[in-house]
Design a protein around this motif. Structure first.
Motif, short mmCIF file in Angstrom:
data_model
loop_
_atom_site.label_atom_id
_atom_site.label_comp_id
_atom_site.label_asym_id
_atom_site.label_seq_id
_atom_site.Cartn_x
_atom_site.Cartn_y
_atom_site.Cartn_z
N ASN A 1 0.84 -1.20 0.00
CA ASN A 1 0.00 0.00 0.00
C ASN A 1 0.87 1.25 0.00
OD1 ASN A 1 -2.11 1.79 0.19
ND2 ASN A 1 -2.35 1.55 2.40
N ASP A 2 0.90 1.96 -1.10
CA ASP A 2 1.71 3.18 -1.23
C ASP A 2 0.83 4.38 -0.95
OD1 ASP A 2 3.80 4.84 -1.65
OD2 ASP A 2 3.82 4.64 -3.83
N ASP A 3 0.53 4.61 0.36
CA ASP A 3 -0.43 5.66 0.71
C ASP A 3 0.28 6.99 0.93
OD1 ASP A 3 0.90 5.08 3.00
OD2 ASP A 3 -0.85 4.45 4.16
N HIS A 4 -0.37 7.93 1.64
CA HIS A 4 0.13 9.28 1.80
C HIS A 4 1.41 9.33 2.62
CE1 HIS A 4 -2.03 8.46 5.53
NE2 HIS A 4 -1.30 9.41 6.09
N ASP A 5 2.10 10.46 2.52
CA ASP A 5 3.33 10.69 3.26
C ASP A 5 3.03 10.66 4.76
OD1 ASP A 5 5.63 11.65 4.42
OD2 ASP A 5 5.91 13.29 3.00
N PRO A 6 3.71 9.82 5.54
CA PRO A 6 3.39 9.72 6.96
C PRO A 6 4.05 10.77 7.85
CG PRO A 6 5.08 8.13 6.44
CD PRO A 6 4.72 8.82 5.14
N ALA A 7 5.00 11.55 7.31
CA ALA A 7 5.79 12.43 8.16
C ALA A 7 4.93 13.53 8.78
CB ALA A 7 6.92 13.06 7.35
N PRO A 8 4.81 13.58 10.14
CA PRO A 8 3.98 14.59 10.80
C PRO A 8 4.75 15.87 11.06
CG PRO A 8 4.79 13.02 12.40
CD PRO A 8 5.37 12.61 11.08
N THR A 9 5.12 16.57 10.00
CA THR A 9 6.02 17.73 10.14
C THR A 9 5.38 19.04 9.70
OG1 THR A 9 6.94 17.21 7.95
CG2 THR A 9 8.09 16.30 9.88
N THR A 10 4.09 19.06 9.54
CA THR A 10 3.41 20.29 9.12
C THR A 10 3.70 21.41 10.12
OG1 THR A 10 1.65 19.01 8.09
CG2 THR A 10 1.20 21.34 8.54
N GLY A 11 4.12 22.56 9.62
CA GLY A 11 4.40 23.71 10.47
C GLY A 11 5.78 23.74 11.07
N LEU A 12 6.58 22.71 10.85
CA LEU A 12 7.93 22.67 11.38
C LEU A 12 8.95 23.09 10.32
CD1 LEU A 12 7.79 19.23 13.26
CD2 LEU A 12 7.42 21.51 14.22
N ARG A 13 10.05 23.65 10.78
CA ARG A 13 11.13 24.04 9.87
C ARG A 13 12.07 22.84 9.74
NH1 ARG A 13 13.91 29.50 11.24
NH2 ARG A 13 14.36 29.42 9.00
N ALA B 1 16.80 27.10 3.25
CA ALA B 1 16.80 28.19 2.25
C ALA B 1 16.12 27.81 0.95
CB ALA B 1 18.24 28.63 1.98
N THR B 2 16.08 26.49 0.65
CA THR B 2 15.44 26.05 -0.59
C THR B 2 13.97 25.71 -0.39
OG1 THR B 2 16.15 23.76 -0.13
CG2 THR B 2 17.59 25.11 -1.50
N GLY B 3 13.45 26.02 0.80
CA GLY B 3 12.04 25.76 1.07
C GLY B 3 11.87 24.68 2.11
N ASP B 4 10.79 24.76 2.89
CA ASP B 4 10.57 23.84 4.01
C ASP B 4 9.82 22.57 3.60
OD1 ASP B 4 9.88 26.51 6.40
OD2 ASP B 4 11.73 25.78 5.52
N ARG B 5 9.31 22.51 2.40
CA ARG B 5 8.49 21.36 2.02
C ARG B 5 9.36 20.13 1.78
NH1 ARG B 5 3.94 22.68 -2.31
NH2 ARG B 5 3.43 20.58 -1.61
N LEU B 6 8.85 19.00 2.16
CA LEU B 6 9.58 17.76 1.96
C LEU B 6 9.48 17.33 0.52
CD1 LEU B 6 8.52 15.75 5.13
CD2 LEU B 6 10.46 17.27 4.83
N PRO B 7 10.51 16.62 0.00
CA PRO B 7 10.46 16.16 -1.37
C PRO B 7 9.43 15.05 -1.52
CG PRO B 7 12.40 15.29 -0.25
CD PRO B 7 11.78 16.28 0.69
#
Length: 417
Positions: free
Chosen positions: A359-371, A411-417
């Motif tokens: 099952n290749d579901d959504h990204d599990p990383a709970p990092t919303t709002g973190l730098r 510096a290149t943005g906080d969003r995960l790849p």
């Protein structure tokens, strides 16, 4: 895909990630509270031990693997709960090391002027938020019988000029030269046979200029040890101690190893001014550093055995979906390479427990709002430290300010790849 989180980007965590990649369906997210990877290699290994620090090249190969993500500047237990990770990943491996220090439990231990070894090591290695604050340290007592004690003595006696080939931050080099250390007294609780110094690290002091090396010949045994490997190491140490027991040359600085000298108390009016030793002897000092061992610390959501300062486990398994590796698993013992076998055991236990998942579901990383500092962000920090070193005629200079590291790393943005 089977998504696994590893908490800790030091050798034990990265070795575990590498072992987990043996199964082709596995993806690994490696979290670390620091914006930089490599843990103990970056912030614990002595800066003049360049060969040991070069293990970062091996660790980098794993962290740059397409199936691995580095998520720096995320502290589990503060920014993200461990239970949250467990709910999002097929399994979580905790590899947080042993960041605490053992206490001496003697009067005056909490006086200013006494610092745990980890605080001083953090300072000269440039760990953000290091608690040691520089002060006079002309005469220093180092309490301990292992290589960490030797590292501290050697770094202080080298001074800033003697470390100009390393990545030590510039403000540390300046301070080491502005407040030079002239005497180091290494206080060892027992005798020469009970030390854990390696002969190679002892011998390093013999190449330092203008330095007397002192050992009382009366405490050295006259008989040579037997033929076993441990006895050969002891024989090598004793040979070095015997060289040091000869008459000093009258150099401007000195390292004295005092055997059978457990500290009984620190004395001073408002700060450490002397160490009380058996005899009774009062040894005047400006700074006392205890290097008597590290301890694991509890992590919310993880069981903890306070007696051993480790997490109870069975071959790395703490509970279904929860595992440990490294010093938090087995205690603060062994060299960096010892983490490989430990990591392999934990990885094998985990992979036997966790079935493949298609099952290749959504990204599990709970990092919303973190730098979050990702691997490309670390490479930006790496380039910045190399460039900073070049301005001082050095290969590299460690950046020690947390805000600066995070700013460069995001510096290149906080969003995960």
């Amino acid at each position: 895909m089977t998504r696994i989180a590893v908490v800790g980007a030091g050798p034990s965590g990265v070795f575990t990630a590498a072992a987990l990649l043996d199964r082709p369906d596995v993806l690994v997210d490696v979290y670390d509270r620091s914006p930089t990877p490599f843990g103990l290699v970056r912030y614990g290994v002595a800066p003049d031990h360049l060969k040991i620090k070069s293990v970062t090249r091996v660790l980098s190969r794993t962290l740059s693997d397409p199936r691995v993500r580095f998520l720096g500047n995320v502290e589990i237990g503060k920014d993200v709960r461990l239970d949250t990770l467990r709910g999002r990943y097929a399994a979580v491996v905790v590899a947080v090391g042993a960041p605490g220090t053992r206490r001496l439990a003697i009067p005056g231990e909490d006086l200013p002027g006494h610092v745990p070894a980890g605080d001083l090591v953090d300072w000269y290695n440039g760990r953000p938020g290091a608690r040691y604050r520089p002060a006079e340290r002309r005469r220093v007592a180092v309490i301990g019988a292992g290589n960490v004690a030797l590292d501290i003595a050697r770094i202080l006696l080298r001074g800033g000029r003697g470390l100009s080939h390393t990545d030590v931050p510039e403000h540390v080099l300046r301070d080491l030269d502005a407040r030079p250390t002239h005497e180091v007294h290494m206080l060892v609780r027992r005798g020469p046979a009970d030390t854990r110094f390696t002969p190679a690290e002892l011998a390093e002091f013999e190449s330092l200029p203008d330095l007397d090396l002192r050992v009382d010949p009366a405490v050295l045994p006259t008989d040579d040890p037997g033929p076993s490997v441990a006895d050969r190491a002891l024989a090598a140490r004793l040979a070095i101690f015997r060289r040091w027991s000869c008459a000093p040359r009258g150099a401007g600085r000195s390292l004295t190893i005092r055997f059978h000298s457990p500290p009984a108390a620190f004395r001073g009016a408002g700060r450490v001014e002397a160490v009380a030793l058996p005899g009774p002897t009062l040894l005047p000092v400006d700074l006392a550093v205890s290097a008597i061992g590290f301890r694991g610390r509890p992590l919310p959501g993880l069981p903890f055995d306070d007696a051993t300062a480790t997490v109870p486990h069975e071959k790395g398994r703490v509970a279904p979906g929860l595992y440990v590796t490294g010093w938090i698993k087995r205690g603060p013992t062994g060299v960096i390479g010892a983490n490989k076998a430990c990591a392999q055991e934990t990885a094998e236990t985990l992979l036997a427990d966790v079935p493949p998942d298609d099952n290749d579901d959504h990204d599990p990383a709970p990092t919303t709002g973190l730098r979050v500092v990702t691997w490309p962000g670390w490479l930006g920090i790496d380039r910045a430290e190399t460039a900073l070193g070049a301005t001082h005629g050095r290969n590299r200079t460690t950046i020690h300010e947390l805000d600066r590291l995070v700013r460069i790393g995001t510096a290149t943005g906080d969003r995960l790849p």
